[in-house]
Design an enzyme around this catalytic site. Structure first.
Site, PDB file in Angstrom:
ATOM      1  N   CYS A   1       0.841  -1.203   0.000  1.00 22.22           N
ATOM      2  CA  CYS A   1       0.000   0.000   0.000  1.00 22.22           C
ATOM      3  C   CYS A   1       0.875   1.252   0.000  1.00 22.22           C
ATOM      4  O   CYS A   1       1.335   1.704   1.045  1.00 22.22           O
ATOM      5  CB  CYS A   1      -0.926  -0.020   1.220  1.00 22.22           C
ATOM      6  SG  CYS A   1      -1.984   1.440   1.314  1.00 22.22           S
TER       7      CYS A   1
ATOM      8  N   CYS B   1      -0.498   4.128   2.064  1.00 25.41           N
ATOM      9  CA  CYS B   1      -0.320   3.996   3.528  1.00 25.41           C
ATOM     10  C   CYS B   1       1.134   4.257   3.939  1.00 25.41           C
ATOM     11  O   CYS B   1       1.385   4.863   4.973  1.00 25.41           O
ATOM     12  CB  CYS B   1      -0.692   2.591   4.009  1.00 25.41           C
ATOM     13  SG  CYS B   1      -2.176   1.900   3.276  1.00 25.41           S
ATOM     14  N   ASP B   2       2.090   3.773   3.165  1.00 24.39           N
ATOM     15  CA  ASP B   2       3.477   3.731   3.646  1.00 24.39           C
ATOM     16  C   ASP B   2       4.465   4.613   2.881  1.00 24.39           C
ATOM     17  O   ASP B   2       5.617   4.744   3.295  1.00 24.39           O
ATOM     18  CB  ASP B   2       3.995   2.275   3.581  1.00 24.39           C
ATOM     19  CG  ASP B   2       3.176   1.368   4.483  1.00 24.39           C
ATOM     20  OD1 ASP B   2       2.742   1.855   5.539  1.00 24.39           O
ATOM     21  OD2 ASP B   2       2.976   0.196   4.141  1.00 24.39           O
TER      22      ASP B   2
END
Ligand code: NDP
Length: 305
Positions: A133, A136-137
């Protein structure tokens, strides 16, 4: 006696949320079951620019707006992971905590999950530089070199997102052409931080100090290998349907995708399949929403005439 819903919707991505909206607005009692935050793949998507009337939106923004709308006519959100569905006149949906949700019909809208590369250190370093992701990261890798595997829409779109933070984004593809749509390829060509490595496949991830330090790539023609330094690896090599819990119903094909007719009905009466987890020619937010609407409308006609 426990409540019996008209419709149980498993999964709250765009397909499930639209089914909840159409079902509850038509007066059906709906349970919308989800194991994560609502939104499905949308909440992992940086940017949506092909959903009519929404010129540009972050995935999270569109997901929140859809969720708000989908529960505004009385659909109930139930948190839990579905592990089994037992068929019958009243269908029983079992959640991971052992509780059972009963309903006259079930719409399966569980979408897909990212395919693993199955190479050494992938599992061990997940969360330590291997991520599925980018949204997300990605920000953790500011001014670092990162590597994306795959040449489809997901890989290219998320590479553009990563280029905002990283010093360099390597994209590794196994052929010499991308699979992604031309409009996204054009944007990749214009991004100076992106470096495309063609005709290579990932063979192993190299650990350094407990984190991702490098990746080993193999040339598909010569079989020669090379190691490139990278702080992160983002595999985007395709998707598999999340339908294990439904397999014993006999509604899935060999790849696990749910087989439906034009009304989104499976071969089991009262069980429907919608969105990315069904056999279809196009997996987009708009097609998932359309599926959800068709299934809910069909159920309305079946139950209420
Ligand atoms: P795709 O299946 O479209 O692409 C997978 C990519 O990974 C391909 O480049 C493929 O190579 C490569 N690949 C597959 N297996 C391996 C492997 N073992 N090693 C190395 N490379 C591999 O997956 P996506 O997740 O990108 O997209 C899934 C679906 O979602 C598609 O239908 C896509 O159109 C849709 N989508 C649409 C978006 C949009 O319209 N905005 C955004 C994101 C997804 P090869 O090409 O050689 O097979």
């Amino acid at each position: 006696m426990d409540k019996i819903y008209d419709v149980i919707i498993v999964g709250s991505g765009p397909a499930g949320m639209t089914a909840a909206l159409y079902g509850s607005r038509a007066g059906l009692s709906c349970a919308l079951i989800e194991s994560n935050a609502p939104g499905g793949k949308l909440i992992k998507t940086f940017e949506i620019s092909n959903y009519p009337s929404v010129k540009e939106s972050s995935g999270v923004e569109l997901a929140m707006s859809m969720f708000d709308h989908s529960t505004s006519f009385g659909a109930e959100f139930v948190s839990g992971e579905v592990v089994d569905i037992i068929d019958g006149d009243v269908k029983k949906v079992t959640l991971d905590d052992g509780s059972i949700v009963s309903g006259l019909s079930v719409i399966i809208a569980t979408g897909t999950k990212e395919r693993l590369m199955n190479i050494p250190n992938e599992k061990e370093l997940t969360g330590k530089g291997v991520s599925y992701c980018a949204v997300c990261d990605g920000a953790f890798f500011k001014d670092k070199v990162v590597t994306v595997i795959g040449g489809g829409n997901s890989a290219l779109e998320e590479s553009l997102y990563l280029a905002q933070f990283a010093s360099q984004v390597n994209i590794v593809i196994r052929r010499d052409v991308f699979r992604a749509e031309p409009i996204i390829q054009d944007r990749i060509e214009k991004e100076s931080k992106i470096n495309v490595i063609k005709k290579h496949v990932p063979k192993a991830i190299v650990e350094k100090d407990g984190k991702v330090g490098a990746i080993v790539l193999e040339n598909v023609d010569t079989k020669e290998t090379m190691e490139i330094d990278t702080a992160a690896v983002f595999p985007y090599i395709g998707l598999d349907p999340i339908t294990d819990f439904a397999k014993k119903l006999g509604v899935c094909n060999e790849q696990g995708y749910i087989v439906v007719n034009e009304h989104m009905e499976t071969s089991v009466k009262g069980i429907y399949g919608v969105g990315d987890c069904r056999v279809t020619v196009l997996r987009q937010v708009i097609t998932a929403c359309s599926d959800g609407a068709i299934a809910a409308q069909r159920i309305f006609h079946q139950l209420k005439g």
